[in-house]
Design an enzyme around this catalytic site. Structure first.
Site, PDB file in Angstrom:
ATOM      1  N   SER A 152       2.083   1.963  -0.493  1.00  0.00           N
ATOM      2  CA  SER A 152       2.856   2.751  -1.100  1.00  0.00           C
ATOM      3  C   SER A 152       2.213   3.917  -2.082  1.00  0.00           C
ATOM      4  O   SER A 152       1.166   4.235  -1.560  1.00  0.00           O
ATOM      5  CB  SER A 152       3.192   1.621  -2.415  1.00  0.00           C
ATOM      6  OG  SER A 152       2.308   1.316  -3.047  1.00  0.00           O
TER       7      SER A 152
ATOM      8  N   TYR B 260       7.004   4.253  -0.224  1.00  0.00           N
ATOM      9  CA  TYR B 260       7.834   3.878  -1.544  1.00  0.00           C
ATOM     10  C   TYR B 260       7.038   4.277  -2.769  1.00  0.00           C
ATOM     11  O   TYR B 260       5.876   3.918  -2.849  1.00  0.00           O
ATOM     12  CB  TYR B 260       8.526   2.579  -1.365  1.00  0.00           C
ATOM     13  CG  TYR B 260       7.580   1.442  -1.211  1.00  0.00           C
ATOM     14  CD1 TYR B 260       7.138   0.681  -2.446  1.00  0.00           C
ATOM     15  CD2 TYR B 260       6.870   1.078  -0.050  1.00  0.00           C
ATOM     16  CE1 TYR B 260       6.169  -0.427  -2.326  1.00  0.00           C
ATOM     17  CE2 TYR B 260       6.085   0.061   0.068  1.00  0.00           C
ATOM     18  CZ  TYR B 260       5.601  -0.469  -0.883  1.00  0.00           C
ATOM     19  OH  TYR B 260       4.717  -1.641  -1.118  1.00  0.00           O
TER      20      TYR B 260
END
Length: 116
Positions: A25, A58
């Protein structure tokens, strides 16, 4: 017909850390996430201005006001502390519903990742 448009962008943020051993991430200061109309766990495209790398990941929550921008997991191989990156989110919209005056949220930051 649906089209994909840029929804938000954090422009030329400075990478503050890279953690190869994290599960993955991109950690982003929540002040910047909110200002750009982004959400935690939202898919983002990341462009590294320094080396040209482009990747998707993300967002995870970074401490408010910290200026934190950390490449985690495999993304840590695509940039290093001090690199300038662009973080982009997109939305699917019906082409006929897209207003002629549509403007995505663009956040420009200084060298400490504070909103200008």
């Amino acid at each position: 017909m649906q089209i994909t448009v840029m929804k938000g962008k954090i422009h030329r943020a400075t990478v503050t850390d890279a953690d190869l051993n994290y599960e993955g991430s991109l950690t982003v200061d929540m002040d910047l996430v909110d200002a750009a109309g982004m959400r935690v766990y939202e898919k983002v495209s990341v462009v590294n201005v320094n080396n040209g790398a482009r990747f998707e990941t993300y967002i995870i929550e970074g401490k408010r006001g910290s200026g934190e921008i950390c490449l985690n997991g495999a993304a840590a191989r695509l940039g290093m502390k001090g690199d300038k990156i662009i973080i982009i989110t997109y939305a699917q919209v019906e082409e006929q519903e897209l207003a002629s005056d549509y403007t995505p949220k663009v956040v420009h930051v200084d060298e400490k990742n504070r909103k200008r």
